[in-house]
Design an enzyme around this catalytic site. Structure first.
Site, PDB file in Angstrom:
ATOM      1  N   GLU A  27      47.154  10.253   2.807  1.00  0.00           N
ATOM      2  CA  GLU A  27      47.357  11.613   3.311  1.00  0.00           C
ATOM      3  C   GLU A  27      46.514  12.618   2.530  1.00  0.00           C
ATOM      4  O   GLU A  27      45.867  13.499   3.119  1.00  0.00           O
ATOM      5  CB  GLU A  27      48.843  11.958   3.200  1.00  0.00           C
TER       6      GLU A  27
ATOM      7  N   LYS B  62      55.146   3.989   0.610  1.00  0.00           N
ATOM      8  CA  LYS B  62      55.168   5.443   0.842  1.00  0.00           C
ATOM      9  C   LYS B  62      54.206   6.156  -0.109  1.00  0.00           C
ATOM     10  O   LYS B  62      53.548   7.135   0.271  1.00  0.00           O
ATOM     11  CB  LYS B  62      56.589   5.986   0.661  1.00  0.00           C
TER      12      LYS B  62
ATOM     13  N   HIS C  10      50.839   5.678   1.324  1.00  0.00           N
ATOM     14  CA  HIS C  10      50.796   6.549   2.502  1.00  0.00           C
ATOM     15  C   HIS C  10      50.408   7.957   2.080  1.00  0.00           C
ATOM     16  O   HIS C  10      49.530   8.588   2.681  1.00  0.00           O
ATOM     17  CB  HIS C  10      52.170   6.555   3.186  1.00  0.00           C
ATOM     18  N   ASN C  11      51.036   8.459   1.027  1.00  0.00           N
ATOM     19  CA  ASN C  11      50.750   9.820   0.583  1.00  0.00           C
ATOM     20  C   ASN C  11      49.353   9.940  -0.017  1.00  0.00           C
ATOM     21  O   ASN C  11      48.703  10.983   0.104  1.00  0.00           O
ATOM     22  CB  ASN C  11      51.799  10.271  -0.433  1.00  0.00           C
TER      23      ASN C  11
ATOM     24  N   SER D 175      58.786   9.494   5.950  1.00  0.00           N
ATOM     25  CA  SER D 175      57.682  10.413   6.193  1.00  0.00           C
ATOM     26  C   SER D 175      57.826  11.092   7.544  1.00  0.00           C
ATOM     27  O   SER D 175      58.277  10.492   8.512  1.00  0.00           O
ATOM     28  CB  SER D 175      56.349   9.658   6.148  1.00  0.00           C
TER      29      SER D 175
END
Length: 465
Positions: free
Chosen positions: A191, A184, A187-188, A130
């Site tokens: 986000e 990940k 994480h997104n 990222s």
């Protein structure tokens, strides 16, 4: 350099791949790239002139130039292209070589590929990366998962190229199997939530309080110096100063209000439902991107419905700041709770303190809040939710009043604020010792004999209603 002497190989020399491989060479390692496009290979050679880096369109030459055990990272589109590259390289590899998928692959695909390559004696790592193109070039946050022995092969390179916070590399082993891609993915999802919340704060400030773009820039700049300090708030402040070179107007006002997506937010939401973990702020952020795509319908509907008057008093810029901070905490908490559940369900062995630590720098959701999260999980790595940490409970209590004012103001003025509303509703539901779901259980038993439990005695019960 001689054949067979390059430390690191990278397949896919687009912007991300080229930046990542140049980052590798800037940090004391030699690297060799592969791409089917001669122009991308030429661009790497030109930009990497004088560095220990080279590239080719010949897969055999690519493999021959790498030192054993080969460490090969793929930065190609997720899905079929990853499988195609693996099949292409496999006949040329030796036992003990390592393939790293650095794209946003769905975690079950990573598990499948890991099992497949393990049978052939090839190591495999699914690794989230990222930070965008700039992060790839100057220091991303990296989230590798898989066989820990495999990670040790590439650990020195990843630690060297990653972002640093207080001298600590923003990379660490995430856990077994597809843990890296799963972390990940979440994480997104976080986000998505944060971006939606910022957009809602923006529309409350602009539509509700009437701030100009210059004032919005000043406001977000100030916020980024305080408790909302984060990469997304920082870049938001910069957006309001960008002028369009075609019209001389503020560019943000000329951008079509249809937000696209690549799927990772949707995956987060879908898998949370599979796990039985509520992530409503993330859910609604995905839905809002889908609603934004209905542009023609929205324009038509605007003509059919009356808009309530914007309240003239009762809200301050400071209220919006406090509400956004409140919602940020809730969104991170939802994502972290999902990671706790997924780690148990899939046997990842994730360490939430480590994840918080490596997200402090390099990645898109980096924020000052993550250091406080690291501390919370350092005290109790079995913490099921950040909402159960006394420090975060104090912060939420202190900002809840502003959150209620902003949501109430938005509802009264007809300002869409579904992310803020969902965050507040999640908080109110989570902090409630008793919810009205007893009625739902009664309904289910009434129409379907689904049974229910009681608060005053053990057992499973059914009533003939």
């Amino acid at each position: 350099m001689s054949k067979g002497s390059y430390d690191f190989g990278l397949v896919g020399l687009g912007v991300m791949g080229r930046n990542f491989i140049l980052n590798v060479t800037d940090n004391g390692f030699s690297a060799f790239g592969l791409d089917t496009d001669p122009e991308k290979v030429a661009a790497l050679k030109q930009e990497g002139e004088g560095k220990p880096v080279d590239g080719t369109i010949d897969k055999k030459a690519f493999i021959e130039n790498l030192s054993a055990p080969r460490k090969i990272m793929l930065l190609v589109p997720a899905g079929g292209p990853v499988d195609a590259v693996i099949e292409d390289l496999l006949p040329l590899l030796d036992e003990g070589d390592l393939i790293i998928d650095g794209g946003n692959s769905f975690f079950t695909d990573t598990d499948r590929r890991g099992d497949y390559l393990n049978e052939k004696g090839i190591y495999f790592i699914g690794s989230g990366v990222s930070g965008g193109a700039k992060g790839a070039r100057f220091g991303p946050s990296i989230m590798p998962g898989g066989d820990q022995k495999a990670y040790e092969l590439v650990k020195p390179i990843f630690e060297a190229v990653s972002a640093k916070v207080n001298g600590e590399p923003c990379v660490d082993y995430m856990g077994t199997k597809s843990a890296g891609n799963y972390v990940k993915m979440v994480h997104n999802g976080i986000e998505y939530g944060l971006m939606q919340l910022i957009s809602e704060a923006y529309t409350v400030l602009k539509t509700g309080l009437g701030l100009s773009n210059e004032q919005l820039h000043e406001t977000f700049t100030k916020w980024n110096q305080g408790k909302l300090k984060s990469f997304l708030v920082e870049i938001t402040s910069e957006i309001f100063t960008k002028m369009d070179d075609k019209t001389g107007k503020h560019l943000v006002d000329l951008i079509l209000d249809k937000a696209k997506q690549k799927g990772t937010g949707k995956w987060t939401s879908q898998n949370a439902m599979d796990l039985g973990i509520p992530v409503p702020t993330i859910d609604v952020s995905v839905s809002m991107r889908e609603i934004s795509a209905l542009k023609d319908d929205r324009v038509a509907a605007e003509k059919l419905y009356e808009s309530p008057a914007i309240p003239s008093v009762g809200l301050t810029v400071e209220d919006v700041e406090d509400a956004l901070y409140f919602a940020f905490i809730i969104t991170y908490a939802q994502g972290m709770t999902q990671l706790v559940a997924a780690s148990k369900e899939y046997g990842y062995g994730c360490n939430l303190e480590v994840i918080s630590k490596i997200w402090r720098g390099g990645c898109i959701i980096r924020a000052g809040l993550l250091e406080e999260m690291r501390k919370a999980f350092s005290k109790n790595n079995d913490l099921s939710s950040l909402l159960l940490d006394e420090g975060f409970a104090s912060e939420l209590n202190a900002n809840a009043g502003a959150m209620r004012r902003v949501v109430g103001y938005s509802v009264a003025g007809g300002i869409p604020a579904s992310g803020l509303s969902a965050s507040l509703s999640y908080f109110d539901s989570y902090r409630s010792g008793r919810l009205p779901l007893n009625l739902i259980q009664a309904q289910r038993d009434h129409f379907g004999s689904h049974t229910y439990e009681r608060v005053d005695m053990e057992g499973i019960f059914h009533t003939e209603w």
